[in-house]
Scaffold this motif. Structure first.
Motif, short mmCIF file in Angstrom:
data_model
loop_
_atom_site.label_atom_id
_atom_site.label_comp_id
_atom_site.label_asym_id
_atom_site.label_seq_id
_atom_site.Cartn_x
_atom_site.Cartn_y
_atom_site.Cartn_z
N ALA A 54 0.84 -1.20 0.00
CA ALA A 54 0.00 0.00 0.00
C ALA A 54 0.87 1.24 0.00
O ALA A 54 2.07 1.20 0.29
N GLN A 55 0.24 2.36 -0.35
CA GLN A 55 0.90 3.65 -0.27
C GLN A 55 0.88 4.17 1.16
O GLN A 55 0.00 3.84 1.94
N GLY A 78 -3.73 3.87 3.09
CA GLY A 78 -2.89 2.70 3.29
C GLY A 78 -2.89 2.23 4.73
O GLY A 78 -2.95 1.03 5.01
N ARG A 127 5.34 -0.83 2.15
CA ARG A 127 4.71 0.47 1.92
C ARG A 127 5.55 1.30 0.95
O ARG A 127 6.79 1.29 1.00
N VAL A 129 -3.16 -5.74 -2.08
CA VAL A 129 -2.69 -4.46 -2.59
C VAL A 129 -3.77 -3.41 -2.40
O VAL A 129 -4.89 -3.58 -2.86
N TRP A 170 -4.41 0.44 -3.31
CA TRP A 170 -3.81 1.49 -4.14
C TRP A 170 -4.86 2.48 -4.60
O TRP A 170 -6.02 2.11 -4.83
N GLY A 200 -1.32 3.59 -10.47
CA GLY A 200 -1.72 2.19 -10.48
C GLY A 200 -1.23 1.41 -11.69
O GLY A 200 -0.71 0.29 -11.54
N MET A 221 2.41 0.51 -11.39
CA MET A 221 2.60 -0.44 -10.30
C MET A 221 2.24 -1.85 -10.74
O MET A 221 3.01 -2.80 -10.55
N THR A 265 -7.39 -8.42 -5.90
CA THR A 265 -7.42 -6.96 -5.81
C THR A 265 -8.81 -6.42 -6.03
O THR A 265 -9.65 -7.09 -6.62
#
Length: 402
Positions: free
Chosen positions: A185-186, A191, A213, A238, A240, A245, A248, A265
């Motif tokens: 995650a961000q 996140g 992260r 994940v 996001w 995206g 990624m 996801t």
């Protein structure tokens, strides 16, 4: 906002029976307005503070389109509750909490007793205390952070929360006991909320949960893909959001992550579907919503009003927000305390289906979906594999903080 998971990556990245039925059951808008403290014919001011620009502008666009469609539906095309027009003021927060707080304070100072919007989780968490301090109704939108649930008695939400994403994700993997789960995650509130939810929901069921992260500004994802592979997870989750995206997902595919573990996801907005490319067929999807996920009267009404006639991920959040605004005005007039009471425990049919605002903490119980994605190039189709009810995906009750 999206949530995604590995080995199976679950992500996400948000009604009773039409507001007309609610009005019939609870008295006419005119009756309610007559009992309010304000001018019975004066417009009701509603401020919408959301992302018209910034990283989540596409989400904000869907939210406002859904809101307009929902207001038309809930007011039977009049834009009024009884004799009172619903006067909407829109403000762009650009995803910046400081701008959102400033806008909310300005609107409140100008007599707005209802504030809605909040595309970003970080924004919503800053606006919620303002609502409590000033005793105005706040209905957050696509912001998925769990922290809004139970934030205070003046704060509600019209979309789903991260916990509901994760509970739905768990439905894909069977017994998590003894398995290794990695959350990718961000950094940031979104996140944080997803990582906490995975630890609580899947970790609480016996899995070992760790995280990788990435800064929200990251554009190179190879180092993170290497960390994920080295961890050898049974499941990669994940979470996001935003425009990075595609890069990624391409990197995870190129680095072999998608074939080395189970990936689940969440299904993001339609515009992102082609960016999965070859990865799309390798992923099991959790979905907050996509066009055709449910065939409710509200969904039909929304499709008839949104530009292009195709619903997307956050149209239901805006639509539900408008239904909630109309309900609050019908029952509360200008009395915010009555608005709050009217929303607590209310069940209604939204775009997604049966929705209930839990009185204890204002969690919005709602259907969630398992989905598959097929297609190639720019032509993709999402199909429901299973619909989970609001009770099946309900987050635990939390104590109201204020």
């Amino acid at each position: 906002m999206t949530v995604r998971t590995t080995r199976r990556v679950f992500l996400s990245a948000a009604t009773m029976m039409a507001a007309a039925l609610a009005a019939t059951a609870c008295g006419s808008p005119q009756d309610t307005a007559t009992g309010s403290d304000g001018d019975n014919a004066a417009p009701v001011k509603v401020g919408l503070v959301y992302s018209q620009s910034g990283a989540l502008a596409s989400y904000g666009k869907q939210y406002i389109e859904g809101f307009r469609a929902g207001l038309d539906f809930a007011t039977k095309g009049t834009g009024k509750v009884g004799d009172r027009a619903v006067e909407i003021t829109e403000v762009d927060d650009a995803g910046d909490p400081a701008k959102a707080v400033s806008a909310a304070k300005d609107l409140i100072g100008k007599g707005h007793r209802i504030i809605a919007g909040s595309t970003a989780s970080g924004v919503a968490l800053q606006v919620a205390p303002i609502a409590a301090q000033n005793k105005v109704l706040f209905i957050s939108g696509p912001a998925a952070t769990d922290g809004l649930t139970g934030a205070n008695r003046y704060t509600f939400r019209s979309g789903r929360q991260s916990y509901q994403d994760v509970v739905t994700a768990r439905s894909f993997i069977g017994d998590p006991a003894g398995k290794k789960v990695v959350v990718f995650a961000q950094d940031g509130a979104f996140g944080d909320a997803n990582e906490a939810a995975v630890k609580a929901v899947i970790g609480g069921a016996g899995a070992t949960v760790t995280s990788v992260r990435a800064p929200a500004s990251a554009t190179e994802f190879t180092p993170f893909a290497s960390q994920i592979k080295a961890a050898e997870p049974d499941l990669l989750f994940v979470a996001w959001a935003g425009t990075t995206g595609p890069a990624m997902w391409q990197t995870l595919d190129q680095q072999g992550v998608l074939t080395s573990t189970t990936v689940v996801t969440g299904l993001d907005i339609r515009a992102t579907w082609p960016t999965f490319g070859a990865a799309g067929s390798k992923i099991s999807f959790l979905s907050h919503w996509f066009d055709g996920a449910a065939d409710t009267e509200a969904a039909k009404a929304a499709k008839a009003k949104v530009p292009g006639g195709v619903l997307d991920l956050f149209h239901p959040d805006g639509f539900a927000a408008a239904q909630m605004v109309v309900r609050a005005i019908e029952e509360g007039g200008d009395d915010v305390e009555k608005m709050v009471t009217a929303l607590e425990g209310w069940s209604f049919e939204g775009v997604k289906g049966a929705m209930t605002i839990r009185a204890d903490d204002h969690a919005l119980l709602q259907p969630m979906f398992q989905a598959s994605l097929t297609g190639s190039g720019t032509d993709y189709t999402a199909t429901v594999q299973k619909a989970l009810t609001g009770d099946e995906t309900a987050p635990p009750v939390v104590a109201m903080k204020g």
